[in-house]
Design an enzyme around this catalytic site. Sequence first.
Site, short mmCIF file in Angstrom:
data_model
loop_
_atom_site.label_atom_id
_atom_site.label_comp_id
_atom_site.label_asym_id
_atom_site.label_seq_id
_atom_site.Cartn_x
_atom_site.Cartn_y
_atom_site.Cartn_z
CD1 TRP A 102 -2.28 -2.17 1.67
CD2 TRP A 102 -3.03 -1.05 -0.11
NE1 TRP A 102 -3.35 -2.88 1.13
CE2 TRP A 102 -3.82 -2.22 0.05
CE3 TRP A 102 -3.32 -0.20 -1.17
CZ2 TRP A 102 -4.87 -2.55 -0.82
CZ3 TRP A 102 -4.37 -0.53 -2.04
CH2 TRP A 102 -5.12 -1.68 -1.86
CG ASP A 171 -3.38 4.27 3.68
OD1 ASP A 171 -4.48 4.12 4.25
OD2 ASP A 171 -3.05 3.61 2.67
CE LYS A 195 -8.90 -2.67 3.14
NZ LYS A 195 -8.09 -1.83 2.28
C1 LIG Z 1 -7.51 -1.25 1.29
C2 LIG Z 1 -6.44 -0.27 1.44
C3 LIG Z 1 -6.30 0.80 0.55
C4 LIG Z 1 -7.19 0.99 -0.66
O1 LIG Z 1 -8.46 1.33 -0.29
P1 LIG Z 1 -9.59 1.63 -1.40
O2 LIG Z 1 -10.68 2.23 -0.55
O3 LIG Z 1 -9.96 0.33 -2.02
O4 LIG Z 1 -9.04 2.57 -2.38
C5 LIG Z 1 -5.29 1.71 0.78
N1 LIG Z 1 -4.45 1.58 1.83
C6 LIG Z 1 -4.55 0.56 2.71
C7 LIG Z 1 -3.60 0.47 3.85
C8 LIG Z 1 -5.55 -0.40 2.54
O5 LIG Z 1 -5.67 -1.41 3.41
#
Ligand SMILES: *Cc1c(COP(=O)(O)O)cnc(C)c1O
Length: 358
Positions: A102, A171, A195
């Site tokens: 990521w 993030d 998530k």
């Molecule tokens: C799932 C995830 C993303 C991407 O998320 P989307 O909402 O599908 O764009 C980005 N960073 C991390 C750490 C993730 O787990």
Amino acid sequence: MARAYNFSAGPATLPLEVLEEAQGELLNYKGTGMSIMEHSHRGKAYMAVHAEAIANTRELLGLSDDYAVLFLQGGASLQFAMLPMNLLGAGQTADYTNSGSWAAKAIKEAKLIGNVNVAADCGKEIPTRVPTESELQLTPGASYVHITSNETISGAQWKTFPKTEAPLVADMSSDILSRPFDASQFGLIYAGAQKNLAPAGMALVILRKELAERVPSTVPSMLKYSTHIENDSMFNTCPCFTIYMYMLVTRWIKKTGLDALYTQNVNKAARLYSAIDSSDFYKGTAVPECRSDMNVTWRLPSEELEAAFIKEAADAGFSGLKGHRSVGGIRASIYNAFPAEGVDALVAFMKDFEARNG
Ligand SMILES: *Cc1c(COP(=O)(O)O)cnc(C)c1O
């Protein structure tokens, strides 16, 4: 019908009582004769949901008035681009830490916009980990420093956050609201909802309002944080139903308490890691100091055994244990809403599988 133990990394399991509450008011929201998803986003019923979603976030993270709380579309992936478009000016440099898949995606997008310094790179190391604060090679005067608080695929997590002079950006897609932390040390936090927060359909963005003033005038309105701050995330039609679900989930977190939830999360993860450590058959993927409390990753002695493990687990009612397609192995995602009984049941299954195949 019994609910499956859903170990999926995202979209992921949601609190049962939240799902039941949403079900109970799905057809007729608070006597209005329609579902909340059929209400105008500018109407009284929805506006109250929107306001509570923001208020719950502020309360849970202890945010001061210097911060804005935004609900944006395009998921965390759009934030990979929107962040540098707004905060990384011409001639400036942003520092990024590479801790895995990521973080690498965030870096790739930022490089399309401006100068990026990779301040530490352990993205391809096995066992997996996140950088230590002391190995960061930060740029003096950087526009910001970006970290990925929890690498959902590799199962490595920052346990404490680095102190940086430039605004710290994270993030937090896969661990936001799973533990208490000091939000005031961050300039900006973003997280895809699916998530740990809500169904898919939005990213939660929390930022220091003053940072939004940096935006170059050429950035389109929809991609400017300032537009969404000025319009309280209602510049265009917001993802109302996802925000409603997020409001219910944050209400549930408040009722449980973030500290209590964190204790539960640590205990759930510890039970899995102890099952892994007490066997020679299972091998954890992340270094012990960086083991994620949200995404527990491990390997078996062969890919054939991993395939058999995943198949037999699915037959026994454990869904979503297959590791990400880019890395293989096993991954158990155990976010806030994942029940402790499900972890105990998986541990029992692991012991039984090892006895039969070890
Ligand atoms: C799932 C995830 C993303 C991407 O998320 P989307 O909402 O599908 O764009 C980005 N960073 C991390 C750490 C993730 O787990």
